[in-house]
Design a protein around this motif. Sequence first.
Motif, PDB file in Angstrom:
ATOM      1  N   ARG C 117       0.820  -1.214   0.000  1.00  0.00           N
ATOM      2  CA  ARG C 117       0.000   0.000   0.000  1.00  0.00           C
ATOM      3  C   ARG C 117       0.851   1.260   0.000  1.00  0.00           C
ATOM      4  N   ILE C 120      -0.679   4.367  -1.062  1.00  0.00           N
ATOM      5  CA  ILE C 120      -1.541   5.064  -0.104  1.00  0.00           C
ATOM      6  C   ILE C 120      -0.719   6.060   0.714  1.00  0.00           C
ATOM      7  N   ALA C 121       0.501   5.639   1.067  1.00  0.00           N
ATOM      8  CA  ALA C 121       1.362   6.544   1.828  1.00  0.00           C
ATOM      9  C   ALA C 121       1.696   7.787   1.019  1.00  0.00           C
ATOM     10  N   TYR C 124      -2.445   9.621   0.568  1.00  0.00           N
ATOM     11  CA  TYR C 124      -3.203  10.097   1.718  1.00  0.00           C
ATOM     12  C   TYR C 124      -2.213  10.744   2.682  1.00  0.00           C
ATOM     13  N   TYR C 125      -2.354  12.014   2.932  1.00  0.00           N
ATOM     14  CA  TYR C 125      -1.424  12.666   3.848  1.00  0.00           C
ATOM     15  C   TYR C 125      -2.160  13.198   5.067  1.00  0.00           C
ATOM     16  N   ASN C 126      -1.605  12.931   6.221  1.00  0.00           N
ATOM     17  CA  ASN C 126      -2.079  13.561   7.443  1.00  0.00           C
ATOM     18  C   ASN C 126      -1.006  14.572   7.825  1.00  0.00           C
ATOM     19  N   ALA C 132       4.427  11.795   7.912  1.00  0.00           N
ATOM     20  CA  ALA C 132       3.984  12.197   6.578  1.00  0.00           C
ATOM     21  C   ALA C 132       4.914  13.271   6.029  1.00  0.00           C
TER      22      ALA C 132
END
Lengths: 159, 246, 400
Positions: C117, C120-121, C124-126, C132
């Motif tokens: 995945r 996904i890293a 999708y960032y937080n 991140a």
Amino acid sequence: MLALFAIALVGCDAGVPKSNLAPAKAKAAQCVEPTAEMRKNHMQYLLVHRDKTVIEGIRTTKHSLNECINCHIAPTREDGSAVHYADEKKDHFCASCHTYVGVKLDCFQCHADRPQVAGTINYQHKLSSNTYHLSAKGTQPNASDLLWLGNSQNQGVTQ
Amino acid sequence: MSQINAYRRKFMAALSGIAAGGLASGVILRSVQANDVPAKPVDQPVSNKVRWGMLIDINRLTDGGASMVEACKREHGWGNDPKARPEQQAQWMRTVKVTDKLTKHSFTLPVMCQHCAEPPCVDVCPTGASMKRADGIVQVNKHICIGCRYCMMACPYKARSFVHENLTDQQPHSPRGIGTVESCNLCVHRIDKGQLPACVEAAPNAVIFGDLNDPNSRISQAMKALGGSQIRADLGLNTGVRYLGL
Amino acid sequence: MSSKTIVYSELRASKAYYILLSICFAIAGLGAISFFHLEHEGHYVTGMNNQIVWGLPHVFAIFLIVAASGALNIASIGTVFSKTIYQPLGRLSALLAISLLIGGLAILVLDLGHADRLIIAMTYYNFKSIFAWNIILYNGFLALCILYIWTMQDRKLKAFYPYAGFFAFSWRLILTLGTGSIFGFLVSRAYYNSAVLAPLFIALSFALGLAVFIILLFFTYRLDKRELGDVVLNRLRYLLAIFVAAAMFLELARHLTALYIAQRQGVEQFILLDGGIYTLLFWVGQVLVGGLIPLSLIFCRALKNNHWSLLLASILVIIGGFVQLYVLIVGGQVYPLELFPNAEVQSSFFDGEIHAYAPSIWEWMLGLGGVGLALALFLCGMVALRFLPKSLADSELVAH
């Protein structure tokens, strides 16, 4: 070499596998969306629904993976053996097609891939009910059943 | 005033060797309003008007919370992963026996995800998989969890576990699988249906579950009267799981 | 300024070179095998568990990442601080930085529970997560290093060389701050939660990067029978001493602060006094082997101009740095989380117990695989482009 080639040809001859629709057909005449639409876009429905469920807590059944499983997959074969996605036989509804098209999916790493057989204890009680499962329904809640709530007036008197 | 009285009462009760709950004289049963916590319609998103929380009275837990842990295991199916070593087994909830080094006072309490208002696990997650729902439930969105375990490093309560192997036949309502992190999610699947979390049902005499944002809810009333301590309150995380008798 | 121009050339692909390269690739292959095994079986085959969530692979990965940012420092000193003696080393230093970073990231990524995945890293960032930010910092670092090399190699882009150098230098400082903050921001863990970790990682990166650079520079020049003079090596020698001392100083500051905080005395006592293997590693591995002995080797007058003593010092710094990261990452987790201060706790989830960690063969393979990959990339790079000055003999450099 020739033998290998022959095996490959036999593989081709097998053609598109028939997906096993029997369990689903026994339960409903029609899937939640038209069959052609489901064949093409089932993953889109699942993708949208999964985020709605996990993030927003929307738990409608229409596009829920659990419902797909409940309808399309029989928990066991006729001989009583469990049906799993990863089985060699590839007779799991999802596996029959996904193996053929070579699309890997990781749904069943976490999700149950067949309906639950052995029922767990059925918890029936609602959040809003003031009786718990230990007290008989309809009776007044027993004092010892409920947490003790302090009341300043009363306490002032007792102590 | 009421809190001071409450503490005094508990102290007196402890002195006379009677469990706090045994003192029935001052017990007032607030009539629970029927629509205290209305069940949410299934097609509506959860709202931030509610914040779910739990108040656990340690003195009334006769088994230190073991039955709550058992109920959790049964509900979510963790704890018996076939290949994992004991220290690799998931543990969403456990009972912890605490003995003060000086006073030797000892008590046992169940510890699980404390559902912080400011969860460190959510802050550190690179993808946002570790998330807080609008209604205050902290959980892992396993669909986007990459298994980096940074949230496990960040959690002060050791509430999170990593699944170390392939699993099959999970509970349909509680997916859990290889390479992702998991933890107590307050039984979201049950709350969304308007049911109580499994552990609360297993210890109905010692635990109140409800909406912390509603001042009239049973839990808010109870906490107003009796307080509700947090584990590691020094971190200022404002936990949703509170304890009496800590 | 020198009247002589430094001439660069590709590394000659000799027989010895190919043997080395195949060894590196073979080790990297072991890492790949380990990855497939973990991916297929799950992490139960490793020594990691729910208590020690980050183990040996992370020590290797963070070592390589920290060393990568430090390796670029040689180039930065030449560009940003205009020390001309370092400029001939700039290209090689940037190449080493890229290689080490890729090696380290490979370990980090392949150890994920869901390495598949990775996309996904990246999508999708937080942004509240330092992790991140690090993903962005690592990618940016790679891009900047490539740009930097480009401005060093292409005459037409020479005008941009100082800018590229400056940006790469600032970026690498932020990157190491970010790596240190991965631990520094962990509020719940008494051994980590400290702002000093960020500058400590920078000092550590200077020392480790330089030590790796010295060793590789030395052996590459031997391999290709090029001349390497005392002037360059002596400069690097004293630089190494400064960096090692700085890292030790910040580590001292960290422990002294912690010893003043009652809450942290437990874990400090564990690491410094009665932690068994971790105490041993700390005092012997980190302080003695990684700090005091290399410093003595460098400052011993009798060993001045002695290449082998510098080489030994560099190797010891690398060992010490690795041990330091092991004590920090694993040792910090071995000591249990404190749920209730001043109380003894026990549970079925190992609360209040000193945890045990024994890395399995798979973790070693994965970690060493990353090192193999980094070295292989470094070797490939030197043959593909002109990274190496033809000679670093004293006569070439005196005029600088």
